[in-house]
Design an enzyme around this catalytic site. Structure first.
Site, PDB file in Angstrom:
ATOM      1  N   CYS A  27       0.763  -1.129  -0.150  1.00 23.76           N
ATOM      2  CA  CYS A  27      -0.083  -0.054  -0.075  1.00 23.76           C
ATOM      3  C   CYS A  27       0.867   1.310   0.041  1.00 23.76           C
ATOM      4  CB  CYS A  27      -0.793   0.039   1.294  1.00 23.76           C
ATOM      5  SG  CYS A  27      -2.000  -1.206   1.497  1.00 23.76           S
ATOM      6  N   CYS A  31      -2.776   4.748   2.945  1.00 21.82           N
ATOM      7  CA  CYS A  31      -3.891   4.020   2.629  1.00 21.82           C
ATOM      8  C   CYS A  31      -5.061   4.170   3.849  1.00 21.82           C
ATOM      9  CB  CYS A  31      -3.694   2.763   2.307  1.00 21.82           C
ATOM     10  SG  CYS A  31      -4.930   1.306   1.863  1.00 21.82           S
ATOM     11  N   CYS A  58      -2.548  -2.933  -3.702  1.00 20.68           N
ATOM     12  CA  CYS A  58      -3.861  -2.797  -2.899  1.00 20.68           C
ATOM     13  C   CYS A  58      -4.804  -2.025  -4.052  1.00 20.68           C
ATOM     14  CB  CYS A  58      -3.544  -1.756  -1.783  1.00 20.68           C
ATOM     15  SG  CYS A  58      -5.161  -1.114  -0.932  1.00 20.68           S
ATOM     16  N   CYS A  61      -5.981   1.820  -2.342  1.00 20.23           N
ATOM     17  CA  CYS A  61      -5.233   3.129  -2.311  1.00 20.23           C
ATOM     18  C   CYS A  61      -4.146   2.967  -3.663  1.00 20.23           C
ATOM     19  CB  CYS A  61      -4.066   3.194  -1.356  1.00 20.23           C
ATOM     20  SG  CYS A  61      -2.845   1.781  -1.225  1.00 20.23           S
TER      21      CYS A  61
END
Length: 349
Positions: A27, A31, A58, A61
């Protein structure tokens, strides 16, 4: 980095990425997902490193997304890679789909910062290394791990292909052949892969280290073996000693090293082992110490061919002008290791 991640500090967005071991996802620092425990987080300089370590981007994000408009080919090509995680997608495969390989390279490079083939290779190798990480975390045997991954991977066949291409066999079919065992070590500088058998340690290096995939292939060919995640006495010893090293409690290693390399490489590695903690040598120094003062470039190559990092301390070799030079694990890691060892050595004095 941990403080910035917990605070979702926007000033660090794009400076580093975080990988969560329990989910296999990496991430941005910003995030909005619930923050994991500290011991379950690894930090990476870029998405390439995170993918080589077996993490996936991810969906919340979007750590690989750019602020400008996404080129048209990006989404279809990412879907193609995810469908065929374990399979190398060649230029001919793209042409068969009506996609110009140069356009694919250009669009991927513009949007992700790496080429299509680099992205694909990172996902392929990362999928295989994820099996080693999972086996290390769970402690389950290979058959159970195989079944577990069948249920948990987006593409079980892709996982199998990736594992077989890198390590030589599907995990559940490794019985009846010569086997080496592997494990995954989490360290402050990122995950390390260890490969060993009864002869000793064959590989101990960062999972995103340049050339690691080819070295594993050479190792398999030399020893006519497959490599599987599992338990082995030297892997246990490696985990203990590497942990003590990063805790500042160990300066030398007792790990048995498997006999490999050419006579010249072994002579260079022997000199590396003689460099005291907290000190450095130049390539020219090593060349003189092995009695071949003109072989500076050959010494540099042998240094680069060392895949048992930290234990054989190739990071302690620098340029004649005192500058840091090439290091398979990256210059940032090399600088960290040198600074860390100087501090440890000063405390010991």
């Amino acid at each position: 980095m941990w403080r910035a991640f917990v605070a979702r500090d926007t000033t660090f967005d794009g400076v580093f990425l975080t990988g969560v071991k329990t989910t296999g996802i990496f991430c941005r620092t910003t995030c909005s997902a619930r923050k994991p425990k500290r011991e379950n987080v690894s930090f990476f300089a870029n998405a390439d490193e995170a993918m080589f370590a077996g993490f996936r981007a991810c969906l919340r994000c979007k750590p690989m997304a750019r602020t400008f408009d996404k080129p048209d080919l990006v989404d279809p090509l990412v879907e193609l890679i995810e469908e065929k995680v374990g399979i190398r997608i060649r230029d001919g495969d793209l042409l068969a789909l009506g996609i110009d390989p140069s356009t694919a390279r250009r669009q991927f490079k513009r949007y992700f910062g790496i080429t299509f083939q680099a992205y694909s290779r990172a996902r392929r190798l990362g999928a295989a290394l994820a099996a080693v990480r999972e086996a290390t975390i769970t402690g389950k045997d290979i058959l159970v791990l195989d079944q577990q991954l069948d249920a948990g991977f987006d593409s079980p066949s892709g996982y199998r292909e990736a594992f077989a291409r890198l390590f030589g066999s599907q995990p559940s079919k490794a019985g009846g052949v010569t086997v080496m065992f592997s494990t995954w070590l989490d360290t402050p500088l990122g995950p390390m892969l260890v490969v060993a058998d009864d002869a000793g340690i064959h590989v101990l290096d960062f999972v995103n280290r340049r050339g690691l995939e080819k070295e594993i292939g050479r190792l398999r060919a030399r020893n006519k073996c497959v490599i599987v995640p599992g338990k082995q006495r030297y892997l246990v010893q490696a985990a203990k000693e590497i942990g003590e090293y990063y805790a500042g409690k160990r300066q030398t290693f007792t790990l048995p090293l498997a006999d490999c390399g050419t006579p010249f490489q072994r002579s260079v590695w022997k000199q590396l082992l003689a460099i005291p903690v907290g000190q450095t040598r130049t390539y020219a120094d090593i060349a003189r110490e092995i009695g071949q003062p003109k072989a500076v470039r050959a010494v540099a190559r042998a240094n680069g061919d060392n895949y048992r990092g930290i234990v054989i301390p190739c990071h302690r070799v620098i340029g004649s002008d005192g500058a840091l030079t090439g290091y398979g694990g990256g210059l940032a890691r090399k600088q960290w290791l040198l600074d860390f060892e100087r501090e440890v050595a000063s405390r010991a004095d």
